[in-house]
Write an enzyme that holds these catalytic residues in place. Structure first.
Site, mmCIF file in Angstrom:
data_model
loop_
_atom_site.group_PDB
_atom_site.id
_atom_site.type_symbol
_atom_site.label_atom_id
_atom_site.label_comp_id
_atom_site.label_asym_id
_atom_site.label_seq_id
_atom_site.Cartn_x
_atom_site.Cartn_y
_atom_site.Cartn_z
ATOM 1 N N THR A 89 -1.562 -1.544 -1.104
ATOM 2 C CA THR A 89 -1.088 -0.350 -1.804
ATOM 3 C C THR A 89 -1.989 0.755 -1.285
ATOM 4 O O THR A 89 -3.090 0.472 -0.818
ATOM 5 C CB THR A 89 -1.315 -0.515 -3.333
ATOM 6 N N ARG B 36 10.782 -5.792 -10.660
ATOM 7 C CA ARG B 36 9.384 -5.867 -11.117
ATOM 8 C C ARG B 36 8.640 -4.561 -10.813
ATOM 9 O O ARG B 36 8.694 -4.046 -9.702
ATOM 10 C CB ARG B 36 8.694 -7.037 -10.410
HETATM 11 N N1 ASP Z 1 -1.025 -3.273 -7.116
HETATM 12 C C1 ASP Z 1 0.190 -3.504 -6.375
HETATM 13 C C2 ASP Z 1 1.218 -4.084 -7.284
HETATM 14 O O1 ASP Z 1 0.865 -4.867 -8.137
HETATM 15 C C3 ASP Z 1 0.062 -4.396 -5.210
HETATM 16 C C4 ASP Z 1 -1.210 -4.366 -4.453
HETATM 17 O O2 ASP Z 1 -2.004 -3.476 -4.593
HETATM 18 O O3 ASP Z 1 -1.426 -5.296 -3.687
HETATM 19 O O4 ASP Z 1 2.375 -3.828 -7.063
#
Ligand code: ASP
Length: 312
Positions: free
Chosen positions: A167, A195
């Site tokens: 992210t 989701r």
């Molecule tokens: N935090 C993000 C999510 O849960 C994914 C990530 O940062 O890896 O969608």
């Protein structure tokens, strides 16, 4: 003034710093830093060419928060438009709402003049999805995914950290001391359709308040939602904790979560005096920051606070 973020934000740092140096706002710098990350086809966790959900649809989550007023905008599970961070900003600036999801987010983006991107996935990522999923399922199971009444069984494939995490987080403080924070992601690869992670949830993956500081998360979003992690860090600073103690306490809160689904977490945070911090539950993870006094950004190792991982 300072710009900080997850290491994959580096591609946007020259633009963001230019804005801060020329007297632009923290909000503009955050948005401009994130946009090139969303456009980067090599980043499989954000925007264009991110890994899709289990059915092969890209669903984008993004949010932006203005620390001057606590005004916020976010989109979740938006399918057809980039830059998601700019759509989130339009939500903040034109609607009485904070968060739009799914078809409504797509519709709003079009109303605001964003072009829908017909092809957000390259053939390479479409093929990669099949190759990766086929490691765990037969050709028949793969073909039947669209219509199965047991899609939930495959969500376990969203747990492989090599395939799923990433992210972009960006925080800026401008010459007037104003703070803004932005987050954008394609979320977990192979997630269940619909989701939402922490990234579009104000208080979970993103929080900014000029009076105390800001924080943003990457990692297992469900944990940051459950612990209100970004807001907790800022609230801990409001209650008098130092930046380091606030981040350590928030990581500890995550470590103390009960239940069966506990994974990785990373934080970036800034206090109101412009001090940056990065924390991770994994050793060797880095974040980046640059002040106006620096010719380039520096990459610094995040402070490690271990979280015991468990799944199911
Ligand atoms: N935090 C993000 C999510 O849960 C994914 C990530 O940062 O890896 O969608």
């Amino acid at each position: 003034m300072i710009l900080l973020g997850s290491t994959n934000a580096n591609i946007g740092f020259p633009t963001g710093m230019e804005i801060l140096r020329s007297g632009g706002s923290a909000l503009d710098a955050v948005e401009a830093t994130i946009r090139p990350v969303e456009d980067n086809p090599a980043d499989r966790t954000v925007g264009f060419n991110g890994y899709p959900n289990i059915l092969g649809d890209l669903e984008l989550d993004a949010s932006l928060m203005d620390g001057r007023t606590l005004e916020s905008g976010a989109v979740g599970a938006m399918k057809g438009v980039i830059p998601a961070i700019s759509v989130a900003r339009k939500v903040m600036e034109t609607l009485p709402h904070v968060l739009l999801v799914g078809d409504g987010a797509d519709r709003f983006a079009k109303e605001m003049g964003f072009e829908s991107a017909a092809e957000l996935l390259t053939p390479e990522v479409i093929a990669a999805r099949e190759t990766i999923l086929r490691q765990d399922m037969s050709a028949e199971e793969f073909e039947a995914l669209q219509d199965t009444d047991n899609l939930r069984q495959w969500v376990r494939l969203a747990t492989d950290p090599e395939r799923t995490y990433g992210t972009v987080n960006v925080i800026a403080q401008d010459k007037d001391g104003n703070i803004a924070c932005g987050v954008s992601t394609s979320g977990w690869a192979w997630k269940y359709p619909g989701r939402l992670g922490d990234s579009p949830i104000i208080g979970a993956g993103n929080y900014a308040d000029n009076r105390y500081g800001a924080a943003a998360c990457t990692g297992m979003g469900e944990m940051a939602i459950r612990a209100s992690t970004a807001r907790s860090i800022v609230l801990y600073m409001k209650m008098g904790l130092t930046l380091a103690d606030a981040c350590a306490q928030a990581m500890q809160d995550l470590n103390e979560l009960g239940g069966s689904f506990i994974g990785r977490m990373n934080l970036v945070a800034l206090d109101k005096d412009g001090t940056p911090a990065g924390y991770s539950s994994m050793k060797g993870k880095t974040f980046i920051y640059q002040t106006d006094a620096m010719a380039d950004y520096v990459e610094q190792e995040r402070t490690l606070v271990e979280i015991e991982e468990r799944w199911g």
